[in-house]
Design an enzyme around this catalytic site. Structure first.
Site, PDB file in Angstrom:
ATOM      1  N   SER A  71      44.095 -21.106   3.245  1.00 14.23           N
ATOM      2  CA  SER A  71      43.553 -19.931   3.948  1.00 14.23           C
ATOM      3  C   SER A  71      42.460 -20.432   4.885  1.00 14.23           C
ATOM      4  O   SER A  71      41.955 -21.551   4.719  1.00 14.23           O
ATOM      5  CB  SER A  71      42.934 -18.966   2.918  1.00 14.23           C
ATOM      6  OG  SER A  71      42.009 -18.096   3.526  1.00 14.23           O
ATOM      7  N   TYR A 103      37.580 -16.342  -4.130  1.00 15.97           N
ATOM      8  CA  TYR A 103      38.752 -16.654  -3.299  1.00 15.97           C
ATOM      9  C   TYR A 103      38.527 -17.960  -2.529  1.00 15.97           C
ATOM     10  O   TYR A 103      39.412 -18.817  -2.473  1.00 15.97           O
ATOM     11  CB  TYR A 103      39.007 -15.490  -2.336  1.00 15.97           C
ATOM     12  CG  TYR A 103      40.290 -15.610  -1.551  1.00 15.97           C
ATOM     13  CD1 TYR A 103      41.519 -15.443  -2.188  1.00 15.97           C
ATOM     14  CD2 TYR A 103      40.284 -15.882  -0.187  1.00 15.97           C
ATOM     15  CE1 TYR A 103      42.706 -15.548  -1.474  1.00 15.97           C
ATOM     16  CE2 TYR A 103      41.459 -15.990   0.536  1.00 15.97           C
ATOM     17  CZ  TYR A 103      42.667 -15.815  -0.118  1.00 15.97           C
ATOM     18  OH  TYR A 103      43.853 -15.931   0.588  1.00 15.97           O
TER      19      TYR A 103
HETATM   20  P1  NAD Z   1      51.195 -10.451  -1.385  1.00 14.67           P
HETATM   21  O1  NAD Z   1      50.265  -9.802  -2.355  1.00 14.67           O
HETATM   22  O2  NAD Z   1      51.930  -9.600  -0.391  1.00 14.67           O
HETATM   23  O3  NAD Z   1      52.244 -11.327  -2.181  1.00 14.67           O
HETATM   24  C1  NAD Z   1      51.850 -12.196  -3.197  1.00 14.67           C
HETATM   25  C2  NAD Z   1      52.979 -12.306  -4.188  1.00 14.67           C
HETATM   26  O4  NAD Z   1      52.548 -13.217  -5.221  1.00 14.67           O
HETATM   27  C3  NAD Z   1      53.296 -10.969  -4.880  1.00 14.67           C
HETATM   28  O5  NAD Z   1      54.699 -10.738  -4.860  1.00 14.67           O
HETATM   29  C4  NAD Z   1      52.770 -11.148  -6.302  1.00 14.67           C
HETATM   30  O6  NAD Z   1      53.537 -10.445  -7.269  1.00 14.67           O
HETATM   31  C5  NAD Z   1      52.908 -12.654  -6.462  1.00 14.67           C
HETATM   32  N1  NAD Z   1      52.018 -13.146  -7.514  1.00 14.67           N
HETATM   33  C6  NAD Z   1      50.716 -12.827  -7.716  1.00 14.67           C
HETATM   34  N2  NAD Z   1      50.258 -13.424  -8.823  1.00 14.67           N
HETATM   35  C7  NAD Z   1      51.288 -14.156  -9.331  1.00 14.67           C
HETATM   36  C8  NAD Z   1      51.440 -14.983 -10.457  1.00 14.67           C
HETATM   37  N3  NAD Z   1      50.436 -15.158 -11.328  1.00 14.67           N
HETATM   38  N4  NAD Z   1      52.632 -15.573 -10.665  1.00 14.67           N
HETATM   39  C9  NAD Z   1      53.656 -15.380  -9.822  1.00 14.67           C
HETATM   40  N5  NAD Z   1      53.583 -14.584  -8.731  1.00 14.67           N
HETATM   41  C10 NAD Z   1      52.413 -13.983  -8.494  1.00 14.67           C
HETATM   42  O7  NAD Z   1      50.309 -11.551  -0.658  1.00 14.67           O
HETATM   43  P2  NAD Z   1      50.471 -12.330   0.752  1.00 14.67           P
HETATM   44  O8  NAD Z   1      49.529 -11.739   1.701  1.00 14.67           O
HETATM   45  O9  NAD Z   1      51.887 -12.505   1.116  1.00 14.67           O
HETATM   46  O10 NAD Z   1      49.815 -13.723   0.306  1.00 14.67           O
HETATM   47  C11 NAD Z   1      50.570 -14.849  -0.028  1.00 14.67           C
HETATM   48  C12 NAD Z   1      49.658 -16.052  -0.029  1.00 14.67           C
HETATM   49  O11 NAD Z   1      49.056 -16.215   1.240  1.00 14.67           O
HETATM   50  C13 NAD Z   1      48.500 -15.976  -1.043  1.00 14.67           C
HETATM   51  O12 NAD Z   1      48.298 -17.256  -1.623  1.00 14.67           O
HETATM   52  C14 NAD Z   1      47.323 -15.599  -0.180  1.00 14.67           C
HETATM   53  O13 NAD Z   1      46.093 -16.027  -0.734  1.00 14.67           O
HETATM   54  C15 NAD Z   1      47.656 -16.339   1.090  1.00 14.67           C
HETATM   55  N6  NAD Z   1      46.994 -15.811   2.268  1.00 14.67           N
HETATM   56  C16 NAD Z   1      47.191 -14.515   2.657  1.00 14.67           C
HETATM   57  C17 NAD Z   1      46.530 -14.041   3.794  1.00 14.67           C
HETATM   58  C18 NAD Z   1      46.717 -12.639   4.280  1.00 14.67           C
HETATM   59  O14 NAD Z   1      45.930 -12.204   5.127  1.00 14.67           O
HETATM   60  N7  NAD Z   1      47.711 -11.917   3.825  1.00 14.67           N
HETATM   61  C19 NAD Z   1      45.695 -14.901   4.514  1.00 14.67           C
HETATM   62  C20 NAD Z   1      45.514 -16.208   4.085  1.00 14.67           C
HETATM   63  C21 NAD Z   1      46.182 -16.658   2.959  1.00 14.67           C
END
Ligand code: NAD
Length: 258
Positions: free
Chosen positions: A142, A155
């Protein structure tokens, strides 16, 4: 990446958002996609969609934070000498708060999913990669891995660790033909963001959405497909010279916010 057999790619958190888009992108490369998610129905839905569209996919319910659960699922995935060719450690949870607003339980919760989850899945995937002297690991970092973001103590802790675990794995497994990189998105419009807005700003979600969009100098949030396209490239032969690198994908957030 191989001409003898179909490439097997494992994507954690493949039931939603960025992980879903990555599953679809890797399926478009002809990979067999193993969708892992805590949310069993969401994982199954992603796999079913890929299968409906003519691809090959399978879903497993897994909690990446649970060491034994991860070991069991990867044992099933690698049965019959099937290697994990690609692992995308994408599953992650958010957390809001300063140091003083972060309870010990919250710190542990975020550590277990975002840090230990990467450890658990990489540990389970590396033996089959080593055996075939080839493998690709992509970790979801991130912008919080490299710059200070307000109210993101736990985070940021976790995503800093994702960045440095990436360097460590890349270094230690160079000689086994394993490449390890991470991608570092700025704000991407996914259920993760919508959930955050609904929970923290129930009365002015649209206003906050606009505000968050503008924190990217480019003026908007990223799209899951844009992050997936970068991951797809890093999983391709064209990226064979790339390892131990962090790829910001953030609309200028880290370098142009001045
Ligand atoms: P999201 O919440 O839409 O999807 C995350 C998925 O991970 C969900 O389906 C959830 O059920 C699954 N999950 C959560 N905990 C889990 C566990 N213990 N075991 C297995 N699955 C699990 O999130 P997203 O926005 O698609 O984020 C995905 C990744 O990208 C994350 O690591 C997040 O930190 C990172 N990220 C997101 C953003 C953003 O702005 N969306 C920015 C930077 C980084």
């Amino acid at each position: 990446m191989t001409n003898q057999k179909i490439t097997q790619s494992v994507v954690t958190g493949g039931g939603s958002g960025i992980g879903y888009a990555i599953c679809k992108a890797l399926a478009s490369l002809g990979h067999k996609v193993i969708v892992l998610d805590l949310d069993e129905a969401a994982a199954a839905e992603t796999a079913e969609e890929i299968t409906r569209e003519g691809g090959v996919a399978k879903a497993y319910a897994v909690d990446v934070a649970n060491h034994d659960n991860v070991q069991q699922v990867f044992a099933a995935i690698t049965a019959d000498n099937r290697a994990v060719d690609v692992l995308v450690n994408n599953a992650g949870v958010g957390s809001i708060g300063t140091l003083e607003q972060t309870s010990e339980d919250e710190l542990d919760r975020v550590y277990k999913v975002n840090v230990k989850g990467v450890y658990n899945c990489s540990l389970a995937a590396v033996p089959s990669m080593k055996a075939q002297q080839r493998g690709i690991i992509i970790n979801m970092a991130s912008v919080a891995s490299s710059v200070g973001i307000a109210d993101r103590f736990a985070y940021s802790m976790s995503k800093g660790a994702v960045l440095t675990m990436t360097y460590s794995i890349a270094k230690d497994y160079l000689d086994y033909g394993i490449r390890c990189n991470c991608v570092a998105p700025g704000r991407v419009h996914t259920p993760f963001v919508d959930g955050y807005l609904a929970k923290n700003y129930p009365d002015n979600q649209q206003e906050m959405f606009e505000k968050l969009s503008k924190t990217q100098p480019i003026g908007r949030m990223g799209k899951p497909v844009e992050v997936a396209a970068l991951v797809k490239f890093l999983c391709s032969e064209e990226a064979a010279f790339i390892t131990g690198t962090n790829f910001p994908i953030d609309g200028g957030f880290v370098t142009l916010n001045n």
